[in-house]
Enzyme design. Sequence first.
Site, mmCIF file in Angstrom:
data_model
loop_
_atom_site.group_PDB
_atom_site.id
_atom_site.type_symbol
_atom_site.label_atom_id
_atom_site.label_comp_id
_atom_site.label_asym_id
_atom_site.label_seq_id
_atom_site.Cartn_x
_atom_site.Cartn_y
_atom_site.Cartn_z
ATOM 1 N N ILE A 179 8.428 4.943 5.570
ATOM 2 C CA ILE A 179 8.627 3.548 5.182
ATOM 3 C C ILE A 179 9.889 3.402 4.339
ATOM 4 O O ILE A 179 10.630 2.416 4.463
ATOM 5 C CB ILE A 179 7.385 2.993 4.444
ATOM 6 C CG1 ILE A 179 6.144 3.123 5.330
ATOM 7 C CG2 ILE A 179 7.597 1.545 4.022
ATOM 8 C CD1 ILE A 179 6.233 2.433 6.680
ATOM 9 N N GLU A 180 10.168 4.388 3.514
ATOM 10 C CA GLU A 180 11.400 4.357 2.714
ATOM 11 C C GLU A 180 12.632 4.386 3.625
ATOM 12 O O GLU A 180 13.607 3.660 3.369
ATOM 13 C CB GLU A 180 11.421 5.527 1.731
ATOM 14 C CG GLU A 180 10.457 5.365 0.578
ATOM 15 C CD GLU A 180 8.983 5.592 0.912
ATOM 16 O OE1 GLU A 180 8.144 5.344 0.031
ATOM 17 O OE2 GLU A 180 8.654 6.024 2.049
ATOM 18 N N ASP A 240 24.391 -10.456 5.060
ATOM 19 C CA ASP A 240 24.681 -11.295 3.896
ATOM 20 C C ASP A 240 26.175 -11.349 3.597
ATOM 21 O O ASP A 240 26.716 -12.412 3.294
ATOM 22 C CB ASP A 240 23.926 -10.766 2.673
ATOM 23 C CG ASP A 240 24.252 -11.570 1.425
ATOM 24 O OD1 ASP A 240 24.010 -12.795 1.428
ATOM 25 O OD2 ASP A 240 24.775 -10.983 0.459
ATOM 26 N N MET A 285 0.810 -1.220 0.000
ATOM 27 C CA MET A 285 0.000 0.000 0.000
ATOM 28 C C MET A 285 0.846 1.273 0.000
ATOM 29 O O MET A 285 0.350 2.375 0.191
ATOM 30 C CB MET A 285 -0.939 0.026 1.212
ATOM 31 C CG MET A 285 -1.864 -1.157 1.273
ATOM 32 S SD MET A 285 -2.817 -1.317 -0.242
ATOM 33 C CE MET A 285 -3.353 -2.995 -0.078
ATOM 34 N N CYS A 286 2.133 1.131 -0.215
ATOM 35 C CA CYS A 286 3.048 2.269 -0.214
ATOM 36 C C CYS A 286 3.019 2.955 -1.581
ATOM 37 O O CYS A 286 3.067 2.301 -2.614
ATOM 38 C CB CYS A 286 4.446 1.745 0.094
ATOM 39 S SG CYS A 286 5.565 2.964 0.724
ATOM 40 N N HIS A 287 2.946 4.279 -1.580
ATOM 41 C CA HIS A 287 2.941 5.046 -2.822
ATOM 42 C C HIS A 287 4.344 5.111 -3.424
ATOM 43 O O HIS A 287 5.337 5.143 -2.698
ATOM 44 C CB HIS A 287 2.451 6.479 -2.563
ATOM 45 C CG HIS A 287 1.018 6.547 -2.180
ATOM 46 N ND1 HIS A 287 0.601 6.397 -0.887
ATOM 47 C CD2 HIS A 287 -0.100 6.744 -2.917
ATOM 48 C CE1 HIS A 287 -0.717 6.496 -0.841
ATOM 49 N NE2 HIS A 287 -1.172 6.705 -2.063
#
Length: 160
Positions: free
Chosen positions: A112-113, A127, A75-77
């Site tokens: 969120i970014e 990693d 749902m992130c733009h």
Amino acid sequence: MAELTHFNDQNRAKMVDVTQKDVTFRIAKATGQIIMQPATLERIHAGTMKKGDVLAVAQVAGIMAAKKTSDLIPMCHLIPLTGVDIHFSDDDKTTITAVTTVKTKHVTGVEIEALTACQIALLTIYDMCKAIDRGMIISNIHLVEKDGGKSGHFEFNDEA
């Protein structure tokens, strides 16, 4: 508590309509840590990890992740980012801290970014070092600060 906005009139998920929102400057900062064996951090400092410069690769991975956030979070733009910066610090013992800052001039924020960039940078460290240290712990990932938009300024309070 604020009303949830990601549901339509059938109580199904939707992407929030931000069409009417004003374009403003927005910034978000997130942080997180990765804890490892002292020998692992020593090898990162010495630049002797087989996969290369751990922090340089983690920095690029975090920047790429910020740019791809809308591909990962349903749902992130899709947001045109105007800046992404990642800083690493460590305690010279076992812990690397990542701080990510993301900026835009747009109609919705970049929290969120910033969080995605932080997590991917830390996962990239994992990693690149897992061959010698599979017991690393990624933790304490959170939004530090955000500003801009209707909800205004937020600053994390670790005493709450």
